[in-house]
Scaffold this motif. Sequence first.
Motif, PDB file in Angstrom:
ATOM      1  N   VAL A   1       0.802  -1.274   0.162  1.00  0.00           N
ATOM      2  CA  VAL A   1      -0.013  -0.012  -0.134  1.00  0.00           C
ATOM      3  C   VAL A   1       0.860   1.170  -0.132  1.00  0.00           C
ATOM      4  O   VAL A   1       1.842   1.400   0.887  1.00  0.00           O
ATOM      5  CB  VAL A   1      -0.796  -0.075   1.314  1.00  0.00           C
ATOM      6  CG1 VAL A   1      -1.738   1.322   1.304  1.00  0.00           C
ATOM      7  CG2 VAL A   1      -2.009  -1.153   1.368  1.00  0.00           C
ATOM      8  N   ASN A   2       0.664   2.284  -0.874  1.00  0.00           N
ATOM      9  CA  ASN A   2       1.662   3.059  -1.149  1.00  0.00           C
ATOM     10  C   ASN A   2       1.391   4.334  -0.012  1.00  0.00           C
ATOM     11  O   ASN A   2       0.349   4.354   0.492  1.00  0.00           O
ATOM     12  CB  ASN A   2       1.840   3.677  -2.493  1.00  0.00           C
ATOM     13  CG  ASN A   2       0.587   4.298  -3.007  1.00  0.00           C
ATOM     14  OD1 ASN A   2      -0.489   4.915  -2.431  1.00  0.00           O
ATOM     15  ND2 ASN A   2       0.369   4.481  -4.412  1.00  0.00           N
ATOM     16  N   ALA A   3       2.210   5.480  -0.141  1.00  0.00           N
ATOM     17  CA  ALA A   3       2.067   6.350   0.572  1.00  0.00           C
ATOM     18  C   ALA A   3       0.682   7.238   0.693  1.00  0.00           C
ATOM     19  O   ALA A   3       0.300   8.034   1.580  1.00  0.00           O
ATOM     20  CB  ALA A   3       3.301   7.479   0.599  1.00  0.00           C
ATOM     21  N   SER A   4       0.241   7.042  -0.489  1.00  0.00           N
ATOM     22  CA  SER A   4      -1.271   7.428  -0.769  1.00  0.00           C
ATOM     23  C   SER A   4      -2.519   6.898  -0.358  1.00  0.00           C
ATOM     24  O   SER A   4      -3.470   7.194  -0.472  1.00  0.00           O
ATOM     25  CB  SER A   4      -1.425   7.979  -1.972  1.00  0.00           C
ATOM     26  OG  SER A   4      -0.521   9.149  -2.701  1.00  0.00           O
ATOM     27  N   GLY A   5      -2.031   5.669   0.334  1.00  0.00           N
ATOM     28  CA  GLY A   5      -3.076   4.711   0.425  1.00  0.00           C
ATOM     29  C   GLY A   5      -3.756   3.647  -0.584  1.00  0.00           C
ATOM     30  O   GLY A   5      -4.700   3.137  -0.120  1.00  0.00           O
ATOM     31  N   ALA A   6      -2.915   3.598  -1.483  1.00  0.00           N
ATOM     32  CA  ALA A   6      -3.516   2.921  -2.640  1.00  0.00           C
ATOM     33  C   ALA A   6      -2.935   1.581  -2.646  1.00  0.00           C
ATOM     34  O   ALA A   6      -1.580   1.429  -2.511  1.00  0.00           O
ATOM     35  CB  ALA A   6      -3.331   3.574  -4.136  1.00  0.00           C
ATOM     36  N   ASP A   7      -3.594   0.564  -2.993  1.00  0.00           N
ATOM     37  CA  ASP A   7      -2.896  -0.761  -3.385  1.00  0.00           C
ATOM     38  C   ASP A   7      -2.058  -0.759  -4.617  1.00  0.00           C
ATOM     39  O   ASP A   7      -2.718  -0.186  -5.514  1.00  0.00           O
ATOM     40  CB  ASP A   7      -3.970  -2.000  -3.534  1.00  0.00           C
ATOM     41  CG  ASP A   7      -4.667  -2.418  -2.288  1.00  0.00           C
ATOM     42  OD1 ASP A   7      -4.474  -1.720  -1.279  1.00  0.00           O
ATOM     43  OD2 ASP A   7      -5.650  -3.021  -2.206  1.00  0.00           O
TER      44      ASP A   7
END
Length: 307
Positions: A104-110
């Motif tokens: 999960v990236n720093a923006s909250g996306a898988d």
Amino acid sequence: MSESSTSLFRRLRGPVMGLAAAGTALVLAAPTAATAATAQARAAAPDPVSVLKYTAKERKEAVAYWTTARMKAVGKSVDLGPTGPKAKPYKGTPLKTVGRLFFVNASGADTWCTATAVKSANRSTVMTAAHCVRRGSSPGNTNMLMVFVPGYSKGKKPHGTFAVRTAATPRTWVNDSTNDMAALVVDTDTKGRKLTNVVGGQAISFTRAVGGTVSALGYSATRPQRGEELLRCVGKSKKDDGAQSIPCDLTGGSSGGPWLADFDATTGKGGVLVSVNATLDSLTPTKMYGEVLSTTAKKVYDRAQNA
């Protein structure tokens, strides 16, 4: 451009910065004082390697989070155009060492990248790109819930799922977005086995000269594969803009995938890792860039393999 697409490898290569000003140090007198000053300067110098650590709780959550359904769903959410013509499905003997790196990236996306198990002292080290771990030039923006699935193919996880417990990147990446490579340390599997005891490990070189035929591999988000199959480019590497490049149109999702020299695709044997997929030349890619692995990369790798 969203961070999701960035982590999937839609970054564009900019001008190479970072020419070091070299000079000659002359010891004029008082060698004892000079030695003390040198020691003090070294003590004050920042650690060239930045390390992220994930707690046991976070690692357990990561394995639970990345179900097979979620892994398949993330690929369906991205379409970066048709595959090829340079990139083609890898048809050789299945590679146990190369797999998808989900997080999960720093923006909250898988999202996902590609990574490779390599030979190491701890038998648990994986190589990938630094931008698969954290945003460059932004120390607080780090990825989470990270797992490595070696040999991933069409939802199958033939060798299990390994949670990432430590991620090492060059500090130059953290501060200046240079040296886009990383070394990860993963947990044992559910049976208590270390990674390379299960899948083996690719050799890695930090001294090999640029040149010769290289296979670049990755789980590109291009269709029809959409990250579900391993793709491969083959080309001759050359020095290019402070790094190295090969003709290749792999794109998002292939970030961190290995550049293997001396690789026999028929048998799946051999293969020395000499770089990882880092950046593209344009939105319609014709070549892939990778770092020239040398002193900094070796320090990052050593920090991981000795963890």
